[in-house]
Design a protein around this motif. Structure first.
Motif, mmCIF file in Angstrom:
data_model
loop_
_atom_site.group_PDB
_atom_site.id
_atom_site.type_symbol
_atom_site.label_atom_id
_atom_site.label_comp_id
_atom_site.label_asym_id
_atom_site.label_seq_id
_atom_site.Cartn_x
_atom_site.Cartn_y
_atom_site.Cartn_z
ATOM 1 N N SER A 1 9.604 41.292 -2.140
ATOM 2 C CA SER A 1 9.176 39.895 -2.099
ATOM 3 C C SER A 1 10.222 39.035 -1.407
ATOM 4 O O SER A 1 11.404 39.384 -1.365
ATOM 5 C CB SER A 1 8.922 39.360 -3.518
ATOM 6 O OG SER A 1 10.127 39.309 -4.257
ATOM 7 N N VAL A 2 9.753 37.917 -0.873
ATOM 8 C CA VAL A 2 10.612 36.866 -0.330
ATOM 9 C C VAL A 2 10.146 35.568 -0.978
ATOM 10 O O VAL A 2 8.963 35.228 -0.911
ATOM 11 C CB VAL A 2 10.504 36.757 1.201
ATOM 12 C CG1 VAL A 2 11.398 35.624 1.708
ATOM 13 C CG2 VAL A 2 10.858 38.067 1.863
ATOM 14 N N SER A 3 11.054 34.854 -1.640
ATOM 15 C CA SER A 3 10.677 33.610 -2.291
ATOM 16 C C SER A 3 11.724 32.547 -2.019
ATOM 17 O O SER A 3 12.877 32.854 -1.712
ATOM 18 C CB SER A 3 10.515 33.819 -3.804
ATOM 19 O OG SER A 3 11.726 34.274 -4.374
ATOM 20 N N GLY A 4 11.306 31.300 -2.134
ATOM 21 C CA GLY A 4 12.256 30.225 -1.888
ATOM 22 C C GLY A 4 11.822 28.894 -2.436
ATOM 23 O O GLY A 4 10.633 28.609 -2.556
ATOM 24 N N LEU A 5 12.801 28.089 -2.798
ATOM 25 C CA LEU A 5 12.609 26.675 -3.116
ATOM 26 C C LEU A 5 13.066 25.875 -1.906
ATOM 27 O O LEU A 5 14.199 26.035 -1.449
ATOM 28 C CB LEU A 5 13.432 26.273 -4.339
ATOM 29 C CG LEU A 5 12.865 26.607 -5.712
ATOM 30 C CD1 LEU A 5 13.906 26.309 -6.783
ATOM 31 C CD2 LEU A 5 11.605 25.811 -5.982
ATOM 32 N N ILE A 6 12.193 25.036 -1.406
ATOM 33 C CA ILE A 6 12.474 24.312 -0.172
ATOM 34 C C ILE A 6 12.401 22.815 -0.442
ATOM 35 O O ILE A 6 11.423 22.324 -1.000
ATOM 36 C CB ILE A 6 11.478 24.695 0.932
ATOM 37 C CG1 ILE A 6 11.451 26.218 1.115
ATOM 38 C CG2 ILE A 6 11.829 24.017 2.242
ATOM 39 C CD1 ILE A 6 10.330 26.690 2.003
ATOM 40 N N SER A 7 13.451 22.095 -0.039
ATOM 41 C CA SER A 7 13.497 20.659 -0.225
ATOM 42 C C SER A 7 14.434 20.068 0.823
ATOM 43 O O SER A 7 15.323 20.771 1.323
ATOM 44 C CB SER A 7 14.005 20.334 -1.630
ATOM 45 O OG SER A 7 14.066 18.925 -1.832
ATOM 46 N N ILE B 1 -0.847 28.522 -7.483
ATOM 47 C CA ILE B 1 -1.975 29.110 -6.767
ATOM 48 C C ILE B 1 -1.540 30.420 -6.118
ATOM 49 O O ILE B 1 -0.486 30.489 -5.475
ATOM 50 C CB ILE B 1 -2.504 28.139 -5.688
ATOM 51 C CG1 ILE B 1 -3.044 26.873 -6.355
ATOM 52 C CG2 ILE B 1 -3.603 28.805 -4.864
ATOM 53 C CD1 ILE B 1 -3.450 25.809 -5.367
ATOM 54 N N ASN B 2 -2.340 31.453 -6.310
ATOM 55 C CA ASN B 2 -2.125 32.757 -5.690
ATOM 56 C C ASN B 2 -3.297 33.105 -4.774
ATOM 57 O O ASN B 2 -4.463 32.876 -5.147
ATOM 58 C CB ASN B 2 -2.019 33.873 -6.731
ATOM 59 C CG ASN B 2 -0.700 33.906 -7.435
ATOM 60 O OD1 ASN B 2 0.352 33.900 -6.795
ATOM 61 N ND2 ASN B 2 -0.723 33.924 -8.749
ATOM 62 N N LEU B 3 -3.009 33.675 -3.629
ATOM 63 C CA LEU B 3 -4.030 34.273 -2.768
ATOM 64 C C LEU B 3 -3.572 35.687 -2.463
ATOM 65 O O LEU B 3 -2.420 35.902 -2.076
ATOM 66 C CB LEU B 3 -4.187 33.476 -1.470
ATOM 67 C CG LEU B 3 -4.687 32.035 -1.604
ATOM 68 C CD1 LEU B 3 -4.674 31.346 -0.257
ATOM 69 C CD2 LEU B 3 -6.087 32.008 -2.197
ATOM 70 N N LYS C 1 6.256 32.047 -2.109
ATOM 71 C CA LYS C 1 6.604 33.443 -2.331
ATOM 72 C C LYS C 1 5.570 34.348 -1.677
ATOM 73 O O LYS C 1 4.368 34.091 -1.752
ATOM 74 C CB LYS C 1 6.676 33.754 -3.831
ATOM 75 C CG LYS C 1 7.105 35.191 -4.140
ATOM 76 C CD LYS C 1 7.335 35.360 -5.632
ATOM 77 C CE LYS C 1 7.882 36.744 -5.935
ATOM 78 N NZ LYS C 1 8.206 36.904 -7.364
ATOM 79 N N VAL C 2 6.067 35.399 -1.040
ATOM 80 C CA VAL C 2 5.204 36.441 -0.490
ATOM 81 C C VAL C 2 5.651 37.762 -1.105
ATOM 82 O O VAL C 2 6.832 38.114 -1.033
ATOM 83 C CB VAL C 2 5.289 36.512 1.045
ATOM 84 C CG1 VAL C 2 4.427 37.665 1.572
ATOM 85 C CG2 VAL C 2 4.839 35.194 1.665
ATOM 86 N N HIS D 1 2.079 29.707 -4.090
ATOM 87 C CA HIS D 1 2.607 28.364 -3.802
ATOM 88 C C HIS D 1 2.499 27.495 -5.042
ATOM 89 O O HIS D 1 1.530 27.558 -5.790
ATOM 90 C CB HIS D 1 1.835 27.692 -2.664
ATOM 91 C CG HIS D 1 2.283 26.274 -2.418
ATOM 92 N ND1 HIS D 1 1.575 25.178 -2.859
ATOM 93 C CD2 HIS D 1 3.387 25.785 -1.797
ATOM 94 C CE1 HIS D 1 2.216 24.073 -2.510
ATOM 95 N NE2 HIS D 1 3.315 24.409 -1.869
ATOM 96 N N THR D 2 3.519 26.686 -5.280
ATOM 97 C CA THR D 2 3.467 25.661 -6.313
ATOM 98 C C THR D 2 4.465 24.556 -5.991
ATOM 99 O O THR D 2 5.432 24.772 -5.252
ATOM 100 C CB THR D 2 3.787 26.241 -7.714
ATOM 101 O OG1 THR D 2 3.621 25.209 -8.693
ATOM 102 C CG2 THR D 2 5.211 26.752 -7.786
ATOM 103 N N LYS D 3 4.193 23.381 -6.523
ATOM 104 C CA LYS D 3 5.161 22.292 -6.524
ATOM 105 C C LYS D 3 5.671 22.184 -7.956
ATOM 106 O O LYS D 3 4.975 21.658 -8.828
ATOM 107 C CB LYS D 3 4.524 20.985 -6.058
ATOM 108 C CG LYS D 3 4.282 20.941 -4.555
ATOM 109 C CD LYS D 3 3.811 19.580 -4.109
ATOM 110 C CE LYS D 3 3.749 19.504 -2.585
ATOM 111 N NZ LYS D 3 5.062 19.607 -1.950
ATOM 112 N N PRO D 4 6.859 22.736 -8.217
ATOM 113 C CA PRO D 4 7.340 22.845 -9.602
ATOM 114 C C PRO D 4 7.340 21.509 -10.335
ATOM 115 O O PRO D 4 7.900 20.525 -9.856
ATOM 116 C CB PRO D 4 8.768 23.384 -9.429
ATOM 117 C CG PRO D 4 8.742 24.099 -8.113
ATOM 118 C CD PRO D 4 7.817 23.295 -7.264
ATOM 119 N N TYR D 5 6.688 21.510 -11.486
ATOM 120 C CA TYR D 5 6.633 20.335 -12.355
ATOM 121 C C TYR D 5 6.184 19.077 -11.610
ATOM 122 O O TYR D 5 6.601 17.968 -11.915
ATOM 123 C CB TYR D 5 7.988 20.113 -13.029
ATOM 124 C CG TYR D 5 8.424 21.312 -13.834
ATOM 125 C CD1 TYR D 5 7.638 21.769 -14.894
ATOM 126 C CD2 TYR D 5 9.590 21.997 -13.529
ATOM 127 C CE1 TYR D 5 8.011 22.886 -15.627
ATOM 128 C CE2 TYR D 5 9.965 23.118 -14.262
ATOM 129 C CZ TYR D 5 9.172 23.554 -15.316
ATOM 130 O OH TYR D 5 9.545 24.656 -16.039
#
Length: 254
Positions: free
Chosen positions: A82-88, A246-248, A69-70, A56-60
């Motif tokens: 993987s599955v990733s996305g930008l959500i807004s 952050i990665n878990l 992203k998972v 997870h991150t909040k870009p910039y």
């Protein structure tokens, strides 16, 4: 419009590797599963673990945008995804990737990633397309060399805009036990170079890196406790705010 959106998701696609200068040769930290799953599956045969990583991150520092992203890897199948996305508010951008590695020789491997992109923006018709990205890796005890061709099929959007072909050459060299040097050369329409160091000490890994075009600085660390791992990365940009990543993760040798 669609190319702009695509470039935006590509920018954040690799940021979860906080502290890694190289996106090709990450190993021994929580960050290698996202690399294997969505960028360089030719290294699948190098890794000896299965696992799952959440990013997870909040870009910039943009409060209205979340990047999620998972990533997963199945060791016995040399398969990752993987599955990733930008959500807004008002739009969503998603990428689904599946990659597999194949052994060509004891030190030589090939990988292929199939990626599906889906974009949904208010007042625009949703768009989706797929890309193929092959990779090759030559791995010896003294060094690692990887080649990647992103979007080798140059897919087109609904507006008939072709996604650019991206060439990446990556080199990893162990300087001494627990210290690796990484170098990437990337060529799309312009050239970009990344370089940095990764240090591994038992349960703790740390990294620092620099990139050009634009000049950027990255740093980060990863902590491994049994099968559970976590990492934090910071990416600094000269014009925009910094990104905190952050990665878990969970890993298993099964």
């Amino acid at each position: 419009m669609w190319l702009l959106v695509f470039f935006l998701i590509q920018i954040f696609e690799f940021e979860e590797i906080g502290g890694e200068a190289s996106f090709l040769s990450a190993s021994a930290t929580v960050d290698d599963i996202p690399v294997l799953a969505s960028l360089n599956p030719s290294l699948q045969l190098k890794s000896q673990e299965s696992g799952l990583v959440f990013t997870h991150t909040k870009p910039y520092g943009l409060s209205e945008i979340d990047y999620l992203k998972v990533s997963f890897r199945l060791k016995n199948l040399s398969l990752g995804g993987s599955v990733s996305g930008l959500i807004s508010p008002g739009y969503g951008e998603w990428k689904f990737s599946l990659g597999k590695g194949f052994s060509l020789a004891p030190s030589f491997s090939f990988g292929l990633i199939f990626s599906l992109y889906y974009f949904s923006i208010t007042n625009y018709e949703a768009d989706f397309f797929f890309s193929l990205s092959p990779s090759l890796s030559f791995l010896r005890k003294e060094f690692l060399i990887s080649l990647i061709l992103l979007n080798s099929n140059q897919p087109q959007t609904r507006a008939e805009e072709s996604l650019p072909l991206t060439f990446i050459l990556g080199v990893g060299i162990p300087l001494q036990k627990g210290i690796d040097f990484h170098f990437d050369y990337e060529r799309e329409r312009e050239e970009r170079v990344r370089a940095g160091l990764k240090i591994l000490r038992k349960i703790l890994a740390a990294g620092i890196g620099l990139a050009t075009n634009p000049p950027q600085f990255t740093s980060g660390f990863a902590l491994s406790l049994s099968s559970f791992q976590t990492s934090y990365g910071l990416k600094w940009h000269p014009q925009l705010r910094e990104s905190h990543i952050i990665n878990l993760g969970w890993k298993s040798s099964l």
